[in-house]
Write a protein that holds these residues in place. Structure first.
Motif, short mmCIF file in Angstrom:
data_model
loop_
_atom_site.label_atom_id
_atom_site.label_comp_id
_atom_site.label_asym_id
_atom_site.label_seq_id
_atom_site.Cartn_x
_atom_site.Cartn_y
_atom_site.Cartn_z
N LEU A 276 6.22 32.21 4.57
CA LEU A 276 5.53 31.10 5.25
C LEU A 276 5.40 31.33 6.75
N PHE A 277 6.50 31.82 7.35
CA PHE A 277 6.51 32.06 8.80
C PHE A 277 7.19 33.39 9.07
N VAL A 278 6.79 34.03 10.18
CA VAL A 278 7.46 35.24 10.65
C VAL A 278 8.07 34.91 12.01
N LEU A 279 9.38 35.13 12.15
CA LEU A 279 10.10 34.68 13.34
C LEU A 279 10.82 35.83 14.02
N GLY A 280 10.99 35.70 15.33
CA GLY A 280 11.72 36.69 16.10
C GLY A 280 10.86 37.87 16.49
N ASP A 281 11.50 38.91 17.05
CA ASP A 281 10.77 40.09 17.50
C ASP A 281 10.70 41.17 16.42
N PHE A 282 11.53 41.06 15.38
CA PHE A 282 11.59 42.11 14.35
C PHE A 282 10.71 41.80 13.14
N GLN A 283 10.89 40.63 12.56
CA GLN A 283 10.19 40.30 11.32
C GLN A 283 8.66 40.35 11.46
N ARG A 291 1.51 45.63 6.76
CA ARG A 291 0.28 44.90 6.48
C ARG A 291 0.50 43.79 5.44
N ILE A 292 1.59 43.07 5.62
CA ILE A 292 1.89 41.90 4.78
C ILE A 292 1.17 40.71 5.39
N LYS A 293 0.30 40.09 4.62
CA LYS A 293 -0.50 38.99 5.14
C LYS A 293 -0.73 37.97 4.04
N PHE A 294 0.14 36.96 4.02
CA PHE A 294 -0.07 35.86 3.07
C PHE A 294 -1.07 34.86 3.63
N PHE A 295 -1.13 34.79 4.94
CA PHE A 295 -2.19 34.08 5.65
C PHE A 295 -2.17 34.61 7.08
N ASP A 296 -3.07 34.13 7.91
CA ASP A 296 -3.17 34.62 9.28
C ASP A 296 -2.02 34.04 10.10
N LEU A 302 0.06 26.31 13.98
CA LEU A 302 -0.70 25.18 13.41
C LEU A 302 -0.21 24.88 11.99
N ILE A 303 0.15 25.93 11.26
CA ILE A 303 0.69 25.74 9.90
C ILE A 303 1.99 24.94 9.96
N TYR A 470 5.26 34.79 18.18
CA TYR A 470 5.63 35.64 17.05
C TYR A 470 4.40 36.01 16.23
N GLY A 471 3.45 35.08 16.11
CA GLY A 471 2.20 35.38 15.41
C GLY A 471 1.40 36.47 16.11
#
Length: 484
Positions: A276-283, A291-296, A302-303, A470-471
């Motif tokens: 759902l979310f990618v957090l921090g500097d590593f993930q 190239r993992i993309k469940f959504f933009d 906004l999500i 992070y995005g």
């Protein structure tokens, strides 16, 4: 076994003007009677545990650090070495919190999570296999020994000042607030009917009751109210189960993992929220690289706004139900069922079954936004990293921040605007956080660590700004790595 070895003198942590903090709790600089009784109990227990000292095996840190596998787990508490491999499945806080400290010094986290170590020693004694060799430092060599000693001195000071003693009147009023709001909602419907305006109004009353219930059970889960753990557990079941319809065991297992490895990916479940979310500097970089993309994820800020109403009614509810059923926590199931029965009895005659369920989840949707912002404002914008094996004090200070102290802020956040103090001392009653904050800030300044304290609205905004940042990291990694 000594649970609180006194470090060598390293200078005062506290200015003279800060000592006024204890004026209400001690006279002439001496601990109260309860402090003396607790000290004598510890000394007696320590004396008993020191008897077999000569026969203990001695280990180096290099040897201990090799025992960090799921099937082979050693840890160190106050220079004593314990093999907890066979104990992990029976650990009340769950197996993972022990897994995470295998091969490490766990002295400060052990003291932070257990309000009375003299009771826990009964379980530790059979697990004792040795001690650190005399030439070995008290903790791993990568840790700042002076900072560790200063923090332990600070904790002893706070214990002397009775900062871990709860004001039962404070928590009685907290519970009374919740019960009065629920009763008031029923009285309003009974007197004025169940029209839409009335329904919207009482849904706000029930939202406040639900949010404040979350904060109250949180204190009970940390055993910070009653001296006896069983009363904290019982009251947590009542508040979490009967007043909120959730499992207290599910909450505790998850929440304790968050506390022992705050903002450590992927050990902290509160920040391991992919996809759902990618957090921090590593993930974000890892997701982008592969190239993992469940959504933009560039739009994840906004999500967050769109999904925050669904945290409690969907994510928490499903997680709680699955945990209760999978582990067969029949007592928690009974408490949760009693929540829905109570609502159907009190509001069912006015709304019917379907509309009563709508009322319940309307309150939970509103509560969810409240809780999501309050809990995430102190963590998402802060340092998120993989395991670095830092000392307890710096790991918590770097992963948390505070929100300014005021009567409203304290009430609105359940005193979790003092997240730094809460994470350093989880078993401390929340009404004492503001009293110890100056001492924690002083220790941070002494060792050059940041102590972040910000306005609430800025803290809320920092959640979205951090998610956007992070995005952007994900987007950059995604665009710069060709498809595999």
């Amino acid at each position: 076994m000594e649970f609180e070895d006194k470090p060598e003198s390293n200078g005062s942590l506290i200015d003279e003007n800060q000592l006024d903090l204890g004026a209400k709790h001690q006279a002439n600089g001496k601990p109260g009677a309860s402090g003396k009784a607790k000290l004598s109990a510890r000394q007696e227990a320590n004396a008993k545990c020191d008897l077999p000292r000569k026969s203990l095996n001695r280990y180096t840190w290099q040897e201990i650090q090799r025992h960090n596998q799921k099937t082979d787990q050693w840890l160190v508490i106050n220079r004593k070495v314990y093999d907890v491999t066979a104990w992990v499945d029976r650990h009340p806080g769950g197996r993972k919190v022990l897994n995470y400290y295998a091969g490490e010094d766990a002295t400060d986290v052990f003291r932070a999570m257990h309000p009375d170590p003299d009771i826990v020693q009964l379980y530790l004694k059979p697990l004792l296999i040795g001690e650190l060799a005399p030439e070995e430092p008290n903790q791993e060599r990568n840790k700042n020994s002076r900072l560790v000693e200063d923090f332990q001195e600070l904790r002893r000071t706070l214990e002397t000042l009775n900062m871990f003693n709860a004001n039962l009147g404070f928590f009685f009023l907290h519970l009374a607030q919740i019960l009065i709001l629920e009763a008031l909602a029923w009285v309003i419907v009974w007197h004025f009917g169940s029209g839409w305006l009335i329904t919207i109004f009482i849904s706000f009353l029930l939202t406040v009751a639900q949010a404040q219930g979350t904060f109250l059970q949180h204190d009970m889960g940390h055993l910070s109210i009653f001296k006896k753990s069983k009363w904290n557990r019982l009251m947590q079941k009542f508040v979490m189960g009967h007043l909120k319809g959730l499992s207290s065991k599910w909450w505790n297992y998850r929440h304790f993992q968050h506390h022992v490895k705050t903002n450590i990916y992927p050990k902290d479940p509160d920040i391991d929220v992919g996809p759902l979310f990618v957090l921090g500097d590593f993930q974000p970089v890892e997701y982008g690289k592969y190239r993992i993309k469940f959504f933009d994820y560039e739009k994840q800020h906004l999500i967050f706004c769109l999904l925050s109403p669904f945290v409690t009614p969907v994510y928490f509810n499903l997680g709680s139900i699955l945990e209760m059923c999978h582990r067969r926590h029949w007592e928690d199931i009974a408490w949760a069922i009693s929540f829905y029965i109570r609502y159907l009895i009190t509001f069912g005659p006015f709304y019917g079954i379907f509309r009563t369920m709508v009322l319940i989840y309307l309150a939970k949707f509103l509560e969810s936004v409240w809780i999501a912002y309050v809990t995430q404002m102190s963590h998402i914008p802060m340092k998120i990293s993989k395991e670095e094996n830092r000392d307890w004090f710096s790991s918590q200070v770097l992963a948390t921040c505070n929100v300014e102290h005021s009567f409203f802020n304290d009430w609105f956040t359940g005193h979790l605007n003092f997240q730094i103090e809460h994470h350093l001392f989880p078993t401390m009653p929340c009404h004492n956080y503001h009293k110890v904050a100056p001492l924690v800030k002083s220790l941070c300044a002494k060792h050059g660590l940041p102590y972040e304290n910000k306005p609430m609205l800025k803290a809320f905004g920092d959640i979205l700004r951090a998610l956007k940042k992070y995005g952007a990291l994900w987007k950059e990694a995604y665009c710069t790595h060709p498809e595999i």
